[in-house]
Design an enzyme around this catalytic site. Structure first.
Site, PDB file in Angstrom:
ATOM      1  N   HIS A 104      -2.706   1.221   3.862  1.00  0.00           N
ATOM      2  CA  HIS A 104      -3.557   1.357   5.269  1.00  0.00           C
ATOM      3  C   HIS A 104      -3.601   2.584   5.946  1.00  0.00           C
ATOM      4  O   HIS A 104      -4.715   2.835   6.699  1.00  0.00           O
ATOM      5  CB  HIS A 104      -3.635  -0.080   5.800  1.00  0.00           C
ATOM      6  CG  HIS A 104      -2.635  -0.293   6.844  1.00  0.00           C
ATOM      7  ND1 HIS A 104      -1.577  -1.082   6.537  1.00  0.00           N
ATOM      8  CD2 HIS A 104      -2.885   0.068   8.194  1.00  0.00           C
ATOM      9  CE1 HIS A 104      -1.042  -1.188   7.704  1.00  0.00           C
ATOM     10  NE2 HIS A 104      -1.760  -0.493   8.826  1.00  0.00           N
ATOM     11  N   ASP A 134       0.445  -2.706  -0.075  1.00  0.00           N
ATOM     12  CA  ASP A 134       0.388  -2.122   1.101  1.00  0.00           C
ATOM     13  C   ASP A 134       1.515  -1.006   1.274  1.00  0.00           C
ATOM     14  O   ASP A 134       1.787  -0.659   2.499  1.00  0.00           O
ATOM     15  CB  ASP A 134       0.165  -2.790   2.604  1.00  0.00           C
ATOM     16  CG  ASP A 134      -0.563  -2.022   3.508  1.00  0.00           C
ATOM     17  OD1 ASP A 134      -1.045  -1.029   3.530  1.00  0.00           O
ATOM     18  OD2 ASP A 134      -0.551  -2.512   4.665  1.00  0.00           O
ATOM     19  N   GLY A 206       0.065   1.405  15.588  1.00  0.00           N
ATOM     20  CA  GLY A 206       0.902   2.823  15.398  1.00  0.00           C
ATOM     21  C   GLY A 206       2.187   2.558  14.770  1.00  0.00           C
ATOM     22  O   GLY A 206       2.682   3.444  14.246  1.00  0.00           O
ATOM     23  N   ASN A 207       2.809   1.363  14.997  1.00  0.00           N
ATOM     24  CA  ASN A 207       3.980   0.892  14.394  1.00  0.00           C
ATOM     25  C   ASN A 207       3.785   0.956  12.651  1.00  0.00           C
ATOM     26  O   ASN A 207       4.891   0.962  12.001  1.00  0.00           O
ATOM     27  CB  ASN A 207       4.583  -0.068  14.713  1.00  0.00           C
ATOM     28  CG  ASN A 207       5.339   0.175  16.038  1.00  0.00           C
ATOM     29  OD1 ASN A 207       4.930  -0.350  17.289  1.00  0.00           O
ATOM     30  ND2 ASN A 207       6.597   0.852  16.152  1.00  0.00           N
ATOM     31  N   SER A 208       2.804   1.022  12.219  1.00  0.00           N
ATOM     32  CA  SER A 208       2.381   0.830  10.791  1.00  0.00           C
ATOM     33  C   SER A 208       3.233   1.666   9.837  1.00  0.00           C
ATOM     34  O   SER A 208       2.923   2.774  10.361  1.00  0.00           O
ATOM     35  CB  SER A 208       0.971   0.588  10.363  1.00  0.00           C
ATOM     36  OG  SER A 208       0.463  -0.627  10.996  1.00  0.00           O
ATOM     37  N   ALA A 225       2.255  -5.206   9.988  1.00  0.00           N
ATOM     38  CA  ALA A 225       1.339  -6.014  10.869  1.00  0.00           C
ATOM     39  C   ALA A 225       1.904  -6.696  11.977  1.00  0.00           C
ATOM     40  O   ALA A 225       3.134  -6.947  11.926  1.00  0.00           O
ATOM     41  CB  ALA A 225       0.658  -6.882   9.649  1.00  0.00           C
ATOM     42  N   LEU A 263       3.667 -13.001 -15.090  1.00  0.00           N
ATOM     43  CA  LEU A 263       4.167 -14.516 -15.462  1.00  0.00           C
ATOM     44  C   LEU A 263       3.551 -15.291 -16.536  1.00  0.00           C
ATOM     45  O   LEU A 263       4.028 -15.733 -17.549  1.00  0.00           O
ATOM     46  CB  LEU A 263       4.752 -15.205 -14.275  1.00  0.00           C
ATOM     47  CG  LEU A 263       5.851 -16.342 -14.502  1.00  0.00           C
ATOM     48  CD1 LEU A 263       7.221 -15.645 -15.468  1.00  0.00           C
ATOM     49  CD2 LEU A 263       6.442 -16.934 -13.389  1.00  0.00           C
ATOM     50  N   ILE A 265       1.312 -18.020 -15.282  1.00  0.00           N
ATOM     51  CA  ILE A 265       1.065 -19.354 -14.796  1.00  0.00           C
ATOM     52  C   ILE A 265       0.324 -19.322 -13.394  1.00  0.00           C
ATOM     53  O   ILE A 265      -0.145 -18.399 -12.998  1.00  0.00           O
ATOM     54  CB  ILE A 265       2.541 -20.116 -14.149  1.00  0.00           C
ATOM     55  CG1 ILE A 265       3.070 -19.343 -13.046  1.00  0.00           C
ATOM     56  CG2 ILE A 265       3.335 -19.827 -15.432  1.00  0.00           C
ATOM     57  CD1 ILE A 265       4.291 -19.927 -12.409  1.00  0.00           C
TER      58      ILE A 265
END
Length: 447
Positions: A104, A134, A206-208, A225, A263, A265
């Site tokens: 993002h 992400d 901004g830490n993303s 997030a 898988l 299921i």
């Protein structure tokens, strides 16, 4: 006076036993031993954490009602709006210049600039990106880079110390610390595949894409997030486990895209009510509702009613956690699953299928299509048939019906489940499904 007011607010709840001047003069050592500090570790690690700035154009499409389409008016209006954004990233290979960040952060960007802690800036190339998890991988051409060493997120425990490094609010590189508050967080509706590390190390806008490291300076997660009503830090932040992110990076480098493991299921989280109804002795795990024929799960002998409690020797707490871990492993990967069946423990080895197989559960493709079983068909020169549909499911609420055949998405032709996966991974906003129903083409729209 203003500074004093701000300072007072910052130290609420702290009892000072000495004047401020005395606090500033505290010794750097006691009895010849240095005071504990994260500074030595951070001096080695922080050069590997970079600032990322992006610029691009958002294209907004809006359908024009038919009543206004007289005199040759178009069926939709198109607007392009420029945007700029800031985020963070982590250098994981100094020789090749690989930088990991969030999807993002760089999504729809035409220009991506990476700025190092020494002030140098470089244009970045996008190697690949995966919206479902992400995770994105960039590359820069630069000398004298510092790469971070990878940790093992499977070994994390609640209570372990953690340090977050990033570029909050565009202020520049910032370090915060805390602990691991929880593991395997899912069902947050943040991403399609969720298996988050939760931490109270302050994470803000901004830490993303920045680093979550342990006290040895090893990368254990990619900050992604925050949980907060106003978009600010309230002590609950989430990071993608580095093992999960690394699985995605390996696939992007090898195939240029993510080839998700499947898988085969459907299931749900095991809770006390299900455990009581099924007379089970466990309270956590992934309960298997259904096993589709001719899938990896069926070949391994997994049965409806089984509870999957372990994956590769590590506990499984929820179906969402299992789905995220399976979905980020590549097709063809071998996985050991611990099961509980009729009170007995079993271990099975599964060779994961791929989303380009002829049959798949829609939950392995996109959460907006939950409740549908998909199968490729040769009708209409190729498409995806809805062979089963759960009443009241998200797929049913979209308007899908059993025996519908999806032949296109957003005006792109769809012939295989792999086509469907690739387009949905990149699609944003409203999605137009082109279907054939009872021999007639129709469109359905979903968000």
């Amino acid at each position: 006076m203003k500074f004093r007011h701000i300072f007072s607010a910052l130290i609420v709840g702290v009892t000072l036993t000495a004047p401020i001047s005395a606090v500033a003069a505290l010794p750097s050592s006691v009895d010849g031993k240095p005071l504990p500090s994260l500074a030595p570790m951070l001096e080695k690690v922080t050069p590997a954490v970079v600032n990322i700035s992006v610029a691009g154009t958002h294209t907004q499409r809006q359908r024009i009602p038919e009543i206004f389409r007289h005199f040759g008016a178009p069926s939709e209006s198109v607007r392009e709006r420029p945007f700029k954004g800031l985020g963070s990233g982590v250098i994981i290979d100094a020789d090749k210049g690989y930088v990991i960040t969030n999807h993002h952060v760089i999504n729809n960007a035409d220009e991506i600039t990476v700025t190092l802690t020494d002030g140098r800036s470089f244009d970045a190339k996008k190697i690949g990106s995966d919206e479902g998890t992400d995770v994105a991988l960039l590359q820069i051409e630069a000398d004298d880079l510092t790469a971070i060493k990878l940790g093992n997120s499977d070994d994390l425990r609640v209570g372990d110390f953690a340090v977050a490094i990033g570029n909050p609010f565009g202020l520049g590189q910032t370090v915060t610390s805390g602990i691991i508050g929880a593991l395997a967080r899912s069902s947050l509706n943040i991403e399609n595949y969720e298996n988050f590390i939760q931490t109270d190390a302050a994470i803000n806008s901004g830490n993303s894409g920045g680093a979550l490291v342990n006290l040895n300076g090893r990368l254990i997660g990619i900050n992604t997030a925050i949980y907060g009503p106003n978009g600010g830090n309230v002590g609950i932040g989430f990071a993608i486990p580095i093992n999960m992110a690394n699985n995605i990076i390996d696939q992007l480098l090898e195939h240029g895209k993510v080839q998700r493991g499947v898988l085969g299921i459907t299931g749900r989280d095991l809770n006390s009510e299900v455990a009581k109804a099924m007379d089970l002795d466990v309270q956590k795990g992934a309960f298997v509702n259904q096993v589709f024929a001719d899938t990896a799960a069926a070949d391994a002998g997994i049965e409806a009613g089984d509870v999957i409690t372990e994956i590769n020797g590590k506990p499984v707490n929820s179906f969402g956690q299992l789905r995220a871990q399976i979905g980020t492993m590549g097709a063809g990967s071998k996985v050991k699953l611990g099961l509980l069946r009729d009170g007995s423990k079993k271990t099975v080895t599964v060779t994961l299928g791929g989303s380009d197989e002829q049959t798949a559960s829609a939950q392995d493709i996109d959460k907006r299509l939950l409740g549908a079983k998909l199968e490729t068909t040769k009708e209409y020169k190729g498409g995806i048939a809805i062979v089963e549909l759960e009443p009241g499911s998200p797929a049913a609420r979209v308007g899908l019906k059993k025996d519908d055949v999806i032949i296109g998405i957003n005006k792109q032709r769809v012939k295989t489940i792999s086509d469907l996966q690739d387009i949905l991974d990149d699609a944003k906003g409203t999605i137009a499904l082109n279907l054939v129903r009872d021999g007639t083409q129709i469109y359905l729209f979903m968000r």
